[in-house]
Design a protein around this motif. Structure first.
Motif, PDB file in Angstrom:
ATOM      1  N   PRO A 145       0.869  -1.437  -0.050  1.00 36.52           N
ATOM      2  CA  PRO A 145      -0.084  -0.052  -0.054  1.00 36.52           C
ATOM      3  C   PRO A 145       0.738   1.461  -0.003  1.00 36.52           C
ATOM      4  O   PRO A 145       2.037   1.323   0.244  1.00 36.52           O
ATOM      5  CB  PRO A 145      -0.872  -0.076   1.313  1.00 36.52           C
ATOM      6  CG  PRO A 145      -0.029  -0.937   2.270  1.00 36.52           C
ATOM      7  CD  PRO A 145       0.842  -1.904   1.077  1.00 36.52           C
ATOM      8  N   ALA A 146       0.342   2.317  -0.431  1.00 35.29           N
ATOM      9  CA  ALA A 146       0.809   3.459  -0.221  1.00 35.29           C
ATOM     10  C   ALA A 146       1.533   4.058   1.196  1.00 35.29           C
ATOM     11  O   ALA A 146       0.776   3.646   2.354  1.00 35.29           O
ATOM     12  CB  ALA A 146      -0.220   4.850  -0.711  1.00 35.29           C
ATOM     13  N   TRP A 152      -3.733  -3.194   5.431  1.00 35.75           N
ATOM     14  CA  TRP A 152      -4.656  -4.148   5.448  1.00 35.75           C
ATOM     15  C   TRP A 152      -4.501  -5.338   4.563  1.00 35.75           C
ATOM     16  O   TRP A 152      -4.087  -4.856   3.350  1.00 35.75           O
ATOM     17  CB  TRP A 152      -6.152  -3.532   5.196  1.00 35.75           C
ATOM     18  CG  TRP A 152      -6.422  -2.770   6.388  1.00 35.75           C
ATOM     19  CD1 TRP A 152      -5.996  -2.689   7.569  1.00 35.75           C
ATOM     20  CD2 TRP A 152      -7.366  -1.706   6.147  1.00 35.75           C
ATOM     21  NE1 TRP A 152      -6.538  -1.595   8.139  1.00 35.75           N
ATOM     22  CE2 TRP A 152      -7.616  -0.936   7.433  1.00 35.75           C
ATOM     23  CE3 TRP A 152      -8.179  -1.111   4.987  1.00 35.75           C
ATOM     24  CZ2 TRP A 152      -8.360   0.009   7.757  1.00 35.75           C
ATOM     25  CZ3 TRP A 152      -8.961  -0.116   5.304  1.00 35.75           C
ATOM     26  CH2 TRP A 152      -9.096   0.667   6.419  1.00 35.75           C
ATOM     27  N   PRO A 153      -4.313  -6.498   4.777  1.00 44.40           N
ATOM     28  CA  PRO A 153      -4.068  -7.644   3.718  1.00 44.40           C
ATOM     29  C   PRO A 153      -5.147  -7.729   2.819  1.00 44.40           C
ATOM     30  O   PRO A 153      -5.956  -8.977   2.837  1.00 44.40           O
ATOM     31  CB  PRO A 153      -3.974  -8.844   4.747  1.00 44.40           C
ATOM     32  CG  PRO A 153      -4.819  -8.481   6.198  1.00 44.40           C
ATOM     33  CD  PRO A 153      -4.868  -6.985   6.219  1.00 44.40           C
ATOM     34  N   ASN A 159      -4.046  -2.511  -2.616  1.00 43.38           N
ATOM     35  CA  ASN A 159      -2.805  -1.645  -2.567  1.00 43.38           C
ATOM     36  C   ASN A 159      -2.679  -0.674  -3.580  1.00 43.38           C
ATOM     37  O   ASN A 159      -2.402   0.631  -3.368  1.00 43.38           O
ATOM     38  CB  ASN A 159      -1.633  -2.606  -2.784  1.00 43.38           C
ATOM     39  CG  ASN A 159      -1.483  -3.488  -1.498  1.00 43.38           C
ATOM     40  OD1 ASN A 159      -1.754  -3.292  -0.338  1.00 43.38           O
ATOM     41  ND2 ASN A 159      -0.938  -4.558  -1.686  1.00 43.38           N
ATOM     42  N   ARG A 160      -3.311  -0.945  -4.897  1.00 41.15           N
ATOM     43  CA  ARG A 160      -3.339  -0.114  -6.075  1.00 41.15           C
ATOM     44  C   ARG A 160      -4.230   1.367  -5.701  1.00 41.15           C
ATOM     45  O   ARG A 160      -3.998   2.619  -6.038  1.00 41.15           O
ATOM     46  CB  ARG A 160      -3.765  -0.707  -7.352  1.00 41.15           C
ATOM     47  CG  ARG A 160      -2.521  -1.472  -8.071  1.00 41.15           C
ATOM     48  CD  ARG A 160      -2.886  -2.103  -9.259  1.00 41.15           C
ATOM     49  NE  ARG A 160      -1.876  -2.734 -10.122  1.00 41.15           N
ATOM     50  CZ  ARG A 160      -0.904  -2.004 -10.358  1.00 41.15           C
ATOM     51  NH1 ARG A 160      -0.737  -0.789 -10.624  1.00 41.15           N
ATOM     52  NH2 ARG A 160       0.176  -2.760 -11.160  1.00 41.15           N
ATOM     53  N   PHE A 161      -5.064   0.773  -5.063  1.00 42.60           N
ATOM     54  CA  PHE A 161      -6.335   1.933  -4.883  1.00 42.60           C
ATOM     55  C   PHE A 161      -5.666   2.962  -3.701  1.00 42.60           C
ATOM     56  O   PHE A 161      -5.876   3.940  -3.987  1.00 42.60           O
ATOM     57  CB  PHE A 161      -7.688   1.390  -4.160  1.00 42.60           C
ATOM     58  CG  PHE A 161      -8.321   2.271  -3.521  1.00 42.60           C
ATOM     59  CD1 PHE A 161      -9.284   2.996  -4.235  1.00 42.60           C
ATOM     60  CD2 PHE A 161      -8.588   2.441  -2.192  1.00 42.60           C
ATOM     61  CE1 PHE A 161     -10.248   4.025  -3.497  1.00 42.60           C
ATOM     62  CE2 PHE A 161      -9.400   3.426  -1.498  1.00 42.60           C
ATOM     63  CZ  PHE A 161     -10.223   4.192  -2.181  1.00 42.60           C
ATOM     64  N   THR A 162      -4.996   2.338  -2.993  1.00 44.49           N
ATOM     65  CA  THR A 162      -4.242   3.508  -1.668  1.00 44.49           C
ATOM     66  C   THR A 162      -3.365   4.302  -2.526  1.00 44.49           C
ATOM     67  O   THR A 162      -3.331   5.451  -2.322  1.00 44.49           O
ATOM     68  CB  THR A 162      -3.502   2.663  -0.808  1.00 44.49           C
ATOM     69  OG1 THR A 162      -2.446   1.886  -1.294  1.00 44.49           O
ATOM     70  CG2 THR A 162      -4.531   1.705   0.065  1.00 44.49           C
ATOM     71  N   HIS A 163      -2.649   3.910  -3.560  1.00 39.68           N
ATOM     72  CA  HIS A 163      -1.743   4.694  -4.300  1.00 39.68           C
ATOM     73  C   HIS A 163      -2.571   5.696  -4.953  1.00 39.68           C
ATOM     74  O   HIS A 163      -2.152   7.177  -4.965  1.00 39.68           O
ATOM     75  CB  HIS A 163      -0.945   3.977  -5.324  1.00 39.68           C
ATOM     76  CG  HIS A 163       0.333   3.124  -4.503  1.00 39.68           C
ATOM     77  ND1 HIS A 163       1.238   3.714  -4.142  1.00 39.68           N
ATOM     78  CD2 HIS A 163       0.387   1.784  -4.127  1.00 39.68           C
ATOM     79  CE1 HIS A 163       2.215   2.815  -3.487  1.00 39.68           C
ATOM     80  NE2 HIS A 163       1.526   1.686  -3.322  1.00 39.68           N
ATOM     81  N   ARG A 164      -3.607   5.241  -5.627  1.00 45.11           N
ATOM     82  CA  ARG A 164      -4.452   6.346  -6.594  1.00 45.11           C
ATOM     83  C   ARG A 164      -5.019   7.465  -5.536  1.00 45.11           C
ATOM     84  O   ARG A 164      -5.013   8.565  -5.906  1.00 45.11           O
ATOM     85  CB  ARG A 164      -5.400   5.754  -7.453  1.00 45.11           C
ATOM     86  CG  ARG A 164      -4.976   4.556  -8.552  1.00 45.11           C
ATOM     87  CD  ARG A 164      -4.591   5.562  -9.633  1.00 45.11           C
ATOM     88  NE  ARG A 164      -4.046   4.579 -10.663  1.00 45.11           N
ATOM     89  CZ  ARG A 164      -4.865   4.035 -11.612  1.00 45.11           C
ATOM     90  NH1 ARG A 164      -6.110   4.678 -11.591  1.00 45.11           N
ATOM     91  NH2 ARG A 164      -4.200   3.456 -12.589  1.00 45.11           N
ATOM     92  N   ALA A 165      -5.613   7.092  -4.499  1.00 42.90           N
ATOM     93  CA  ALA A 165      -6.314   7.813  -3.354  1.00 42.90           C
ATOM     94  C   ALA A 165      -5.325   8.733  -2.794  1.00 42.90           C
ATOM     95  O   ALA A 165      -5.304   9.985  -2.671  1.00 42.90           O
ATOM     96  CB  ALA A 165      -6.911   6.929  -2.408  1.00 42.90           C
ATOM     97  N   MET A 166      -3.942   8.534  -2.536  1.00 41.48           N
ATOM     98  CA  MET A 166      -3.227   9.275  -1.774  1.00 41.48           C
ATOM     99  C   MET A 166      -2.589  10.087  -2.779  1.00 41.48           C
ATOM    100  O   MET A 166      -2.328  11.349  -2.435  1.00 41.48           O
ATOM    101  CB  MET A 166      -1.899   8.565  -1.046  1.00 41.48           C
ATOM    102  CG  MET A 166      -2.463   7.439   0.084  1.00 41.48           C
ATOM    103  SD  MET A 166      -2.889   8.332   1.579  1.00 41.48           S
ATOM    104  CE  MET A 166      -3.213   6.997   2.697  1.00 41.48           C
TER     105      MET A 166
END
Length: 418
Positions: A145-146, A152-153, A159-166
């Motif tokens: 994750p970012a 979270w596992p 993980n990709r979503f967290t990078h886009r969101a951040m």
């Protein structure tokens, strides 16, 4: 080629740019470094031209990190977003002035090299190619994750979503100021898609850490370059008294909390002295707040030291996991005790434990001398930690480092010129 480098922050943020600038200058390029005025001597001492980032004055980092709300936020945990919310915010006029200062500092450049915190200036610089340097992983990946997101596992999609969101949140913070500067340069407004998503794809991003520490994941694009640590093993002057203290006695612990001394220093020093008393070690403390050392402790304090000489002689190094300090300790090949305080420090602290060169991190939030002493005992008595530290150091020393970064810069400049 005329190359403008731009960065802000602590010495650990500026020193790598000095090394990169020196490597590029040695290859015949005209190089200058724009940063805050407290680093003018460091820049000029390396033979580089210094440019100040406009009216962005000395003491900015100190003002933020010493703010009571920031210090209280760090006592609650290392979240950089909680810390950012607690920090005093610059006005819209101050943000615009800083962006314009970054634009002005790159005047006449054929290529701009930015840090994560100064790349917004390149977005208002029409027609000049640019690339970025990062001290921690920021490129989108399914592998993790970012930075700052919950670990979270939930797999690669999360993980990709967290990078886009951040990345989107980061861009929303900067977008208004960037567009003001772009209008002043006659450029169209930037949209809501973050332009930083192209780092590593259409232009290089230089990662100044070792692939032995963080290997690039398979889904990173080819313009992501993990070069190895940027180090020149420069020897620093240190007092004869420090040399004598280290050489005449058992190997000491070395404590260096770098940029974390400012917001967390009183608590860090108190816990450190408690751990010394509990474990009976000798200790060298580099930096830190003014305070009297109890007479019953065998402690030597110094504002500076030659890390190339000092760290390999340590029984263990207590540090904050700042990227530059982590690089120096890893290269020294000694056990570590890590007290992460904020930003990317928890990331590197976890890596040191995962790689087996440090016991579990002792976070600043909830830090006590007892917890720190327990970690010191593990670090200084486990022979496998010492063996792994030496093995990791040998591997890291084989990385090409700053010369590999200079190769990437020259290849990119050649490609855009064609």
């Amino acid at each position: 080629m005329r190359i403008a480098l731009s960065t802000i922050g602590s010495r650990g943020d500026v020193q790598p740019f000095v090394l990169l600038g020196s490597a590029l200058r040695a290859r015949g390029h005209d190089v200058w470094l724009a940063t805050t005025p407290e680093f003018e001597n460091l820049v000029q001492g390396a033979g580089l031209e210094f440019r100040q980032l406009g009216s962005f004055g000395a003491g900015y980092v100190e003002e933020i990190m010493s703010h009571p709300r920031v210090q209280e936020a760090l006592r609650r945990g290392p979240s950089m977003y909680r810390m950012a919310m607690a920090a005093p915010r610059p006005s819209a006029a101050e943000q615009l002035a800083f962006t314009e200062a970054m634009v002005a500092s790159a005047e006449g450049a054929d290529l701009i090299i930015n840090s994560n915190l100064t790349r917004i200036g390149a977005l208002a610089q029409p027609g000049v190619p640019w690339c970025s340097v990062s001290a921690w992983p920021v490129t989108e990946t399914a592998a993790w994750p970012a930075l700052g997101a919950p670990e979270w596992p939930l797999g690669g999609a999360y993980n990709r979503f967290t990078h886009r969101a951040m990345g989107t949140l980061e861009w929303l913070v900067y977008r208004a100021g960037v567009n003001q500067a772009r209008r002043a340069s006659g450029l169209p407004r930037a949209g809501f898609r973050s332009p930083f998503r192209d780092d590593g794809r259409t232009r290089p991003i230089l990662y100044q850490f070792s692939p032995q520490i963080f290997a690039p994941p398979r889904d990173w694009p080819e313009q992501c370059h993990v070069t190895g640590y940027w180090s020149d093993n420069t020897r620093w002057e240190q007092s004869a008294e420090l040399t004598e203290f280290v050489e005449h006695g058992a190997p000491p612990l070395v404590t260096t909390f770098g940029s974390s001394w400012l917001p967390c220093g009183t608590d860090l020093l108190r816990a450190t002295l408690d751990a010394v008393r509990a474990t009976g070690h000798r200790m060298v403390i580099i930096g830190g707040p003014a305070a009297d050392i109890p007479d019953d402790l065998d402690v030597f304090r110094s504002e500076t030291a030659d890390f190339t000489w000092l760290l390999p002689r340590a029984a263990a190094v207590l540090h904050h996991a700042g990227q530059g300090t982590t690089a120096a300790v890893v290269s020294a090949g000694v056990p570590q005790v890590v007290v992460p305080c904020y930003a990317d420090q928890p990331l590197w602290a976890r890596r040191m434990h995962t790689l087996g060169v440090a016991p579990a991190p002792v976070p600043y939030a909830g830090l006590t001398g007892e917890k720190l002493a327990a970690a010191v005992r593990i670090a200084t008595t486990d022979p496998e930690i010492a063996a792994r530290a030496m093995k990791l150091a040998d591997a890291v020393r084989g990385d090409p480092g700053v010369e590999a970064a200079a190769d990437v810069v020259e290849a990119y400049a050649d490609s855009v010129s064609r």
